[in-house]
Motif scaffolding. Structure first.
Motif, mmCIF file in Angstrom:
data_model
loop_
_atom_site.group_PDB
_atom_site.id
_atom_site.type_symbol
_atom_site.label_atom_id
_atom_site.label_comp_id
_atom_site.label_asym_id
_atom_site.label_seq_id
_atom_site.Cartn_x
_atom_site.Cartn_y
_atom_site.Cartn_z
ATOM 1 N N LEU A 164 11.022 -4.533 -7.817
ATOM 2 C CA LEU A 164 10.151 -5.547 -8.406
ATOM 3 C C LEU A 164 9.327 -4.990 -9.569
ATOM 4 N N GLY A 165 8.878 -3.754 -9.469
ATOM 5 C CA GLY A 165 8.091 -3.148 -10.546
ATOM 6 C C GLY A 165 8.847 -3.119 -11.864
ATOM 7 N N LEU A 166 10.136 -2.807 -11.790
ATOM 8 C CA LEU A 166 10.964 -2.805 -12.996
ATOM 9 C C LEU A 166 11.074 -4.206 -13.579
ATOM 10 N N TYR A 167 11.269 -5.201 -12.716
ATOM 11 C CA TYR A 167 11.364 -6.585 -13.190
ATOM 12 C C TYR A 167 10.055 -7.055 -13.820
ATOM 13 N N LEU A 168 8.940 -6.667 -13.223
ATOM 14 C CA LEU A 168 7.641 -7.043 -13.795
ATOM 15 C C LEU A 168 7.459 -6.436 -15.177
ATOM 16 N N ASN A 169 7.936 -5.209 -15.351
ATOM 17 C CA ASN A 169 7.820 -4.562 -16.650
ATOM 18 C C ASN A 169 8.751 -5.214 -17.665
ATOM 19 N N LEU A 170 9.962 -5.527 -17.243
ATOM 20 C CA LEU A 170 10.917 -6.177 -18.146
ATOM 21 C C LEU A 170 10.448 -7.570 -18.549
ATOM 22 N N ALA A 171 9.661 -8.218 -17.683
ATOM 23 C CA ALA A 171 9.153 -9.556 -18.002
ATOM 24 C C ALA A 171 8.318 -9.546 -19.282
ATOM 25 N N GLN A 172 7.713 -8.411 -19.594
ATOM 26 C CA GLN A 172 6.921 -8.297 -20.820
ATOM 27 C C GLN A 172 7.787 -8.570 -22.052
ATOM 28 N N ASN A 224 0.835 -1.211 0.000
ATOM 29 C CA ASN A 224 0.000 0.000 0.000
ATOM 30 C C ASN A 224 0.867 1.257 0.000
ATOM 31 N N GLU A 225 1.954 1.228 0.752
ATOM 32 C CA GLU A 225 2.881 2.367 0.765
ATOM 33 C C GLU A 225 3.468 2.589 -0.629
ATOM 34 N N LEU A 226 3.860 1.499 -1.272
ATOM 35 C CA LEU A 226 4.392 1.575 -2.635
ATOM 36 C C LEU A 226 3.321 2.107 -3.593
ATOM 37 N N SER A 227 2.107 1.631 -3.420
ATOM 38 C CA SER A 227 0.991 2.065 -4.257
ATOM 39 C C SER A 227 0.785 3.573 -4.163
ATOM 40 N N VAL A 228 0.831 4.104 -2.945
ATOM 41 C CA VAL A 228 0.602 5.535 -2.745
ATOM 42 C C VAL A 228 1.777 6.346 -3.266
ATOM 43 N N LYS A 229 2.998 5.956 -2.912
ATOM 44 C CA LYS A 229 4.172 6.734 -3.326
ATOM 45 C C LYS A 229 4.345 6.748 -4.838
ATOM 46 N N SER A 230 4.047 5.634 -5.482
ATOM 47 C CA SER A 230 4.219 5.571 -6.937
ATOM 48 C C SER A 230 2.934 5.881 -7.687
ATOM 49 N N LYS A 231 1.873 6.195 -6.944
ATOM 50 C CA LYS A 231 0.565 6.518 -7.524
ATOM 51 C C LYS A 231 0.074 5.421 -8.467
ATOM 52 N N GLY A 245 -1.531 -6.116 -10.051
ATOM 53 C CA GLY A 245 -2.607 -6.213 -9.075
ATOM 54 C C GLY A 245 -2.047 -6.558 -7.699
ATOM 55 N N TRP A 246 -1.108 -7.497 -7.671
ATOM 56 C CA TRP A 246 -0.459 -7.838 -6.405
ATOM 57 C C TRP A 246 0.517 -6.739 -5.993
ATOM 58 N N PHE A 247 1.327 -6.298 -6.947
ATOM 59 C CA PHE A 247 2.389 -5.329 -6.664
ATOM 60 C C PHE A 247 1.853 -4.065 -6.002
ATOM 61 N N TYR A 248 0.780 -3.497 -6.565
ATOM 62 C CA TYR A 248 0.199 -2.267 -6.036
ATOM 63 C C TYR A 248 -0.993 -2.521 -5.104
ATOM 64 N N ASN A 249 -1.303 -3.802 -4.882
ATOM 65 C CA ASN A 249 -2.468 -4.149 -4.073
ATOM 66 C C ASN A 249 -3.704 -3.434 -4.622
ATOM 67 N N ALA A 250 -3.871 -3.541 -5.943
ATOM 68 C CA ALA A 250 -4.949 -2.840 -6.653
ATOM 69 C C ALA A 250 -5.696 -3.826 -7.552
ATOM 70 N N LYS A 251 -6.927 -4.106 -7.199
ATOM 71 C CA LYS A 251 -7.728 -5.094 -7.929
ATOM 72 C C LYS A 251 -7.991 -4.690 -9.384
ATOM 73 N N SER A 252 -7.898 -3.411 -9.680
ATOM 74 C CA SER A 252 -8.151 -2.937 -11.051
ATOM 75 C C SER A 252 -7.236 -3.611 -12.062
ATOM 76 N N PHE A 253 -5.993 -3.832 -11.685
ATOM 77 C CA PHE A 253 -5.057 -4.497 -12.590
ATOM 78 C C PHE A 253 -5.472 -5.947 -12.836
ATOM 79 N N TYR A 254 -5.899 -6.629 -11.753
ATOM 80 C CA TYR A 254 -6.367 -8.014 -11.908
ATOM 81 C C TYR A 254 -7.544 -8.089 -12.867
ATOM 82 N N ALA A 255 -8.441 -7.139 -12.779
ATOM 83 C CA ALA A 255 -9.644 -7.154 -13.612
ATOM 84 C C ALA A 255 -9.339 -6.758 -15.054
#
Length: 187
Positions: free
Chosen positions: A80-88, A8-15, A122-132
């Motif tokens: 981790l966010g960078l790695y998730l993006n590079l995984a694409q 959640n802290e990561l979600s807020v700081k990185s918007k 969705g997991w990374f930012y704890n945001a269900k919108s990404f999962y959906a």
């Protein structure tokens, strides 16, 4: 629930990565325009790949503009966010195959890869919108790809722009809700 707090802290700081999503809107808008131009399909596909080169610098610039801390060096999940993006990028051989063997499907493949890569956020930012939105984007783009004539392929990147804007709205609302809680807790 330490990990939830960290996410959640990561979600807020990185918007919620909105800087990167806004960059994607710009790039998919460029791709939409490219696919409207009277160029050969192979040229459109090559220019589409070139347009993606704008992603990182544009994302960094937009993140700075909206004051989103996408690096989060003080957060253990920051890299981790960078790695998730590079995984694409691992899926790009599928895109290259499409460009070579099925040029009219390359735009669909690229859009599906882009949409599907949002799922772990969705997991990374704890945001269900990404999962959906990850499967919704992938399925809508696939259906468009199955039924669109090659003359109107520009509808696929345009659909990506609209779907990305909807995702941005959803993750922005999630960010606002979390930021209010984050401020109240004095974190």
């Amino acid at each position: 629930m330490e990990i939830t707090r960290i996410r959640n802290e990561l979600s807020v700081k990185s918007k919620n990565g909105i800087g990167f999503l806004l960059s994607a809107v710009v790039i998919w808008s460029i791709i939409t325009i490219l696919f409207m131009l009277p160029l050969e399909l192979n040229q459109k596909n090559i220019f589409m790949l070139f347009a993606t080169g704008l992603m990182f610098p544009l994302s960094v610039g937009i993140s700075n503009l909206i004051k989103a801390d996408w690096k989060s060096k003080d957060n253990p999940l920051g890299d981790l966010g960078l790695y998730l993006n590079l995984a694409q990028l691992i899926y790009f051989p599928i895109l290259f195959w499409g460009i070579i063997e099925s040029p009219s499907n390359a735009i669909m493949l690229f859009a599906i890869i882009t949409g599907a890569h949002f799922f772990p956020y969705g997991w990374f930012y704890n945001a269900k919108s990404f999962y959906a939105m990850a499967p919704i984007i992938s399925v809508i783009i696939m259906l468009l790809g199955l039924f669109l004539d090659v003359k109107i392929l520009w509808l696929e990147p345009l659909a990506m722009v609209v779907l990305l804007l909807f995702l941005i709205l959803m993750v922005h609302l999630d960010y606002k809700k979390k930021s209010i809680k984050y401020i109240r807790k004095g974190a």
